[in-house]
Design a protein around this motif. Structure first.
Motif, PDB file in Angstrom:
ATOM      1  N   ASN A   1       0.594  -1.419  -0.273  1.00  0.00           N
ATOM      2  CA  ASN A   1      -0.069   0.156  -0.097  1.00  0.00           C
ATOM      3  C   ASN A   1       0.837   0.979   0.075  1.00  0.00           C
ATOM      4  O   ASN A   1       1.923   1.165   0.809  1.00  0.00           O
ATOM      5  CB  ASN A   1      -0.632   0.696   1.332  1.00  0.00           C
TER       6      ASN A   1
ATOM      7  N   TYR B   1       0.545   5.147   1.201  1.00  0.00           N
ATOM      8  CA  TYR B   1      -0.302   6.429   1.716  1.00  0.00           C
ATOM      9  C   TYR B   1       0.273   7.385   1.331  1.00  0.00           C
ATOM     10  O   TYR B   1       1.933   7.983   0.645  1.00  0.00           O
ATOM     11  CB  TYR B   1      -0.040   6.097   2.986  1.00  0.00           C
ATOM     12  N   ASP B   2      -0.101   9.377   1.968  1.00  0.00           N
ATOM     13  CA  ASP B   2       0.559  10.127   1.852  1.00  0.00           C
ATOM     14  C   ASP B   2       0.585  10.722   2.869  1.00  0.00           C
ATOM     15  O   ASP B   2       1.195   9.832   4.071  1.00  0.00           O
ATOM     16  CB  ASP B   2      -0.301  11.307   1.102  1.00  0.00           C
ATOM     17  N   LYS B   3       1.420  11.723   3.887  1.00  0.00           N
ATOM     18  CA  LYS B   3       2.009  11.838   4.281  1.00  0.00           C
ATOM     19  C   LYS B   3       0.725  12.375   5.747  1.00  0.00           C
ATOM     20  O   LYS B   3       1.101  11.927   7.027  1.00  0.00           O
ATOM     21  CB  LYS B   3       2.525  13.720   4.277  1.00  0.00           C
ATOM     22  N   ASP B   4      -0.635  12.321   5.067  1.00  0.00           N
ATOM     23  CA  ASP B   4      -1.779  12.508   6.628  1.00  0.00           C
ATOM     24  C   ASP B   4      -1.998  10.265   6.378  1.00  0.00           C
ATOM     25  O   ASP B   4      -3.159  10.156   6.117  1.00  0.00           O
ATOM     26  CB  ASP B   4      -2.070  12.749   5.649  1.00  0.00           C
ATOM     27  N   ASN B   5      -1.480   9.728   5.925  1.00  0.00           N
ATOM     28  CA  ASN B   5      -1.683   8.015   5.972  1.00  0.00           C
ATOM     29  C   ASN B   5      -3.473   8.168   5.039  1.00  0.00           C
ATOM     30  O   ASN B   5      -3.685   6.916   5.180  1.00  0.00           O
ATOM     31  CB  ASN B   5      -1.589   8.173   7.823  1.00  0.00           C
ATOM     32  N   LYS B   6      -3.224   8.816   4.253  1.00  0.00           N
ATOM     33  CA  LYS B   6      -3.953   8.689   3.417  1.00  0.00           C
ATOM     34  C   LYS B   6      -3.837   7.382   1.976  1.00  0.00           C
ATOM     35  O   LYS B   6      -2.914   8.064   1.387  1.00  0.00           O
ATOM     36  CB  LYS B   6      -4.538   9.755   2.492  1.00  0.00           C
ATOM     37  N   LEU B   7      -4.551   6.023   2.039  1.00  0.00           N
ATOM     38  CA  LEU B   7      -4.436   5.890   0.995  1.00  0.00           C
ATOM     39  C   LEU B   7      -4.666   6.015  -0.281  1.00  0.00           C
ATOM     40  O   LEU B   7      -5.553   6.600  -0.786  1.00  0.00           O
ATOM     41  CB  LEU B   7      -5.220   4.526   1.070  1.00  0.00           C
ATOM     42  N   LEU B   8      -3.024   6.099  -1.081  1.00  0.00           N
ATOM     43  CA  LEU B   8      -3.281   6.818  -2.452  1.00  0.00           C
ATOM     44  C   LEU B   8      -3.317   5.339  -3.307  1.00  0.00           C
ATOM     45  O   LEU B   8      -4.212   5.323  -5.209  1.00  0.00           O
ATOM     46  CB  LEU B   8      -2.037   6.358  -2.760  1.00  0.00           C
TER      47      LEU B   8
END
Length: 282
Positions: free
Chosen positions: A137, A139-146
């Motif tokens: 997986n 993720y971006d810096k805000d832990n949002k799955l990309l």
């Protein structure tokens, strides 16, 4: 059960258990196996025994790269590739899937330095040019799955992940083909909970397989009564002259409530190294 006994060139053959083998000792050379000669002369019991040995996997746990092709063979089979992917996903390695990409000569030659191009084609053709990608997986810096991100197995994954991947094919084939699997250094580079899960797989009453697993290891956490019976645990005891003896845990008659791992480390079952005080060196 004994079919025959051979000591140098002296034979004792059980005619009832090893039918049609008598007389074949005269056809057996000093450096030949009597069992193999018997099979060549259609002794059915000998044929079955040799077939059993042929189906035995003897594996070195520190040379796992040697067995990678077994895993890749299953992975590239559309009917069974899900087994490898499921193995990886359930091991909690943070891997969602596996992909294998063939690298072509034309794709890489332009990146090869000029002074190395002369013999590069010959070396390339002798190399396994498959890139194994572990899908993680992203993720971006805000832990949002990309989405997903591929990582090269040999470049970015841990030694434990590499070993587990390389060995999966051996585990699957042993279970599916009812093989006898022997592994030295079974626990090397693997987490204890992962090795326990593999042992449970071979011990499971729900897995429809006649496969057997024999391992040599150093992880005392595997001396666990929840996964192994007393008769499934043996210790290698070395004497002062370097000789070794295999001793079953059953012979020590431990109580059911006894913690096998702690008792072993306390020296109650023997087979522990006597280590001098290393601090004296300094």
């Amino acid at each position: 059960m004994q079919f025959f006994l051979r000591i140098e060139n002296e034979y004792q053959i059980d005619d009832k258990r090893f039918v049609n083998a008598s007389g074949l000792e005269k056809r057996t050379r000093d450096n030949a196996l009597f069992l193999a000669v018997s099979a060549q002369w259609n002794v059915k019991k000998a044929e079955k025994i040799l077939e059993w040995f042929d189906k035995t996997y003897a594996v070195h746990g520190l040379m796992d790269q040697t067995y990678r092709d077994e895993t890749l063979e299953i992975l590239e089979n559309k009917d069974h590739s899900h087994l490898i992917n499921t193995f990886i996903k359930k091991a909690d390695l943070g891997i969602n899937g596996i992909d294998v990409m063939d690298i072509k000569y034309e794709d890489v030659i332009e990146f090869v330095p000029k002074e190395m191009k002369k013999n590069f084609k010959e070396k390339f053709d002798k190399t396994d040019n498959r890139a194994i990608l572990m899908i993680h997986n992203k993720y971006d810096k805000d832990n949002k799955l990309l989405g997903n991100a591929p990582f090269l197995l040999d470049k970015y994954e841990s030694e434990g992940t590499k070993k587990f991947f390389n060995m999966i094919g051996i585990y699957v084939k042993a279970l599916k083909e009812n093989r006898f699997l022997i592994i030295d250094e079974f626990d090397a580079r693997l987490h204890t909970l992962l090795t326990k899960a593999i042992i449970n797989l071979f011990n499971s009453p729900t897995v429809k397989s006649e496969a057997q697993l024999l391992i040599a290891c150093h992880d005392t956490a595997l001396l666990d009564k929840r996964i192994l019976r007393r008769d499934q645990i043996c210790f290698i005891e070395k004497d002062e002259y370097g000789g070794t003896e295999l001793v079953s845990l059953v012979e020590y008659k431990p109580r059911k409530e006894s913690p096998y791992d702690r008792n072993y480390l306390d020296g109650k079952y023997g087979a522990i190294p006597i280590i001098s005080d290393l601090e004296e060196l300094f």
